[in-house]
Design a protein around this motif. Structure first.
Motif, PDB file in Angstrom:
ATOM      1  N   UNK A  37       0.842  -1.194   0.000  1.00  0.00           N
ATOM      2  CA  UNK A  37       0.000   0.000   0.000  1.00  0.00           C
ATOM      3  C   UNK A  37       0.878   1.245   0.000  1.00  0.00           C
ATOM      4  N   UNK A  40      -1.865   7.051   0.167  1.00  0.00           N
ATOM      5  CA  UNK A  40      -2.995   7.569  -0.574  1.00  0.00           C
ATOM      6  C   UNK A  40      -3.560   6.635  -1.617  1.00  0.00           C
ATOM      7  N   UNK A  41      -3.135   5.384  -1.571  1.00  0.00           N
ATOM      8  CA  UNK A  41      -3.599   4.395  -2.553  1.00  0.00           C
ATOM      9  C   UNK A  41      -4.226   3.202  -1.857  1.00  0.00           C
ATOM     10  N   UNK A  42      -4.938   2.407  -2.644  1.00  0.00           N
ATOM     11  CA  UNK A  42      -5.489   1.175  -2.109  1.00  0.00           C
ATOM     12  C   UNK A  42      -4.449   0.068  -2.114  1.00  0.00           C
TER      13      UNK A  42
END
Lengths: 116, 115
Positions: A37, A40-42
């Motif tokens: 991860x 700010x991302x999945x």
């Protein structure tokens, strides 16, 4: 019931050094996942195990990353050598999965890796 | 190919107001859809899932989501937001690939509930 355990929680290393992460899934869970991860991302799947078999490692950069799940319980993810771009949070998750992929996953707290 | 989209990076809502966090999907066949929540410095926690059956799914902490096949959406909702609901929310879809399955997560939506 204990959740998914990961260690260490934080790791700072210099580039080109090796690093290893450990995960102990929830007891009885047959499926184990390693995710990456970025901020700010999945989560992005690195590898999925069903028991001790790696059934999906298509996203694992095999030139530097390796993983194992001996005896189908706990698992280790290794990076050797680490690069600056490997700085991220590494999440482990487990589930009691069936062939259809219906089960929810239980996530550990993650290991935050910083490569200097 | 993008399998799941969360069109809003951030959603702000006043405490006590209803909230909606949007998710749309694009997979072939019957989708399996999930919502997870992530609090700071913690792993993701499962909220709810849609596999089959009733389009309205109820989950943890008073959250619910409605599966809409015609709009290919699975929006997360709560009738009355709490400050403690402030967190990062991820939608995920199971995608069939090469005889097996893979979970694809959205990029996340940060929910801020203002007191």
């Amino acid at each position: 019931e204990a959740g998914v355990v990961q260690s260490p929680r934080y790791k700072i290393i210099e580039k080109k050094q090796p690093v290893a992460f450990w995960c102990n899934p929830i007891s009885g869970h047959n499926t184990l996942y390693w995710y990456l991860q970025n901020l700010g991302q999945g989560p992005e799947l690195l590898i999925r195990y069903e028991n001790e078999e790696a059934v999906d490692d298509s996203q694992l950069p095999k030139d530097r990353f390796s993983a194992e799940r001996l005896k189908g319980v706990d698992s280790t993810l290794k990076i050797q050598p680490a690069e600056l771009g490997d700085s991220a949070v590494y999440l482990c998750a487990s589930s009691l999965e069936n062939v259809a992929g219906e089960a929810e996953q239980f996530f550990g707290p993650g290991t935050r890796l910083t490569v200097l | 190919a993008q399998s799941v989209a969360q069109p809003e990076d951030q959603v702000n809502v006043a405490e006590g107001n209803p909230l909606t966090v949007k998710c749309t999907y694009s997979v072939s066949g019957n989708p399996y859809l999930f919502w997870y929540v992530q609090y700071p410095n913690r792993g993701l926690q499962f909220l709810l899932k849609y596999i089959t059956g009733d389009n309205l799914v109820k989950g943890s902490y008073g959250f619910e989501a409605e599966f809409n096949k015609s709009q290919t959406s699975f929006h997360l909702k709560k009738p009355s937001a709490l400050v403690s609901d402030s967190a990062l929310y991820f939608c995920a879809v199971r995608r069939l690939t090469s005889g097996t399955y893979k979970y694809i997560f959205g990029t996340g939506t940060r929910l801020k509930v203002l007191a």
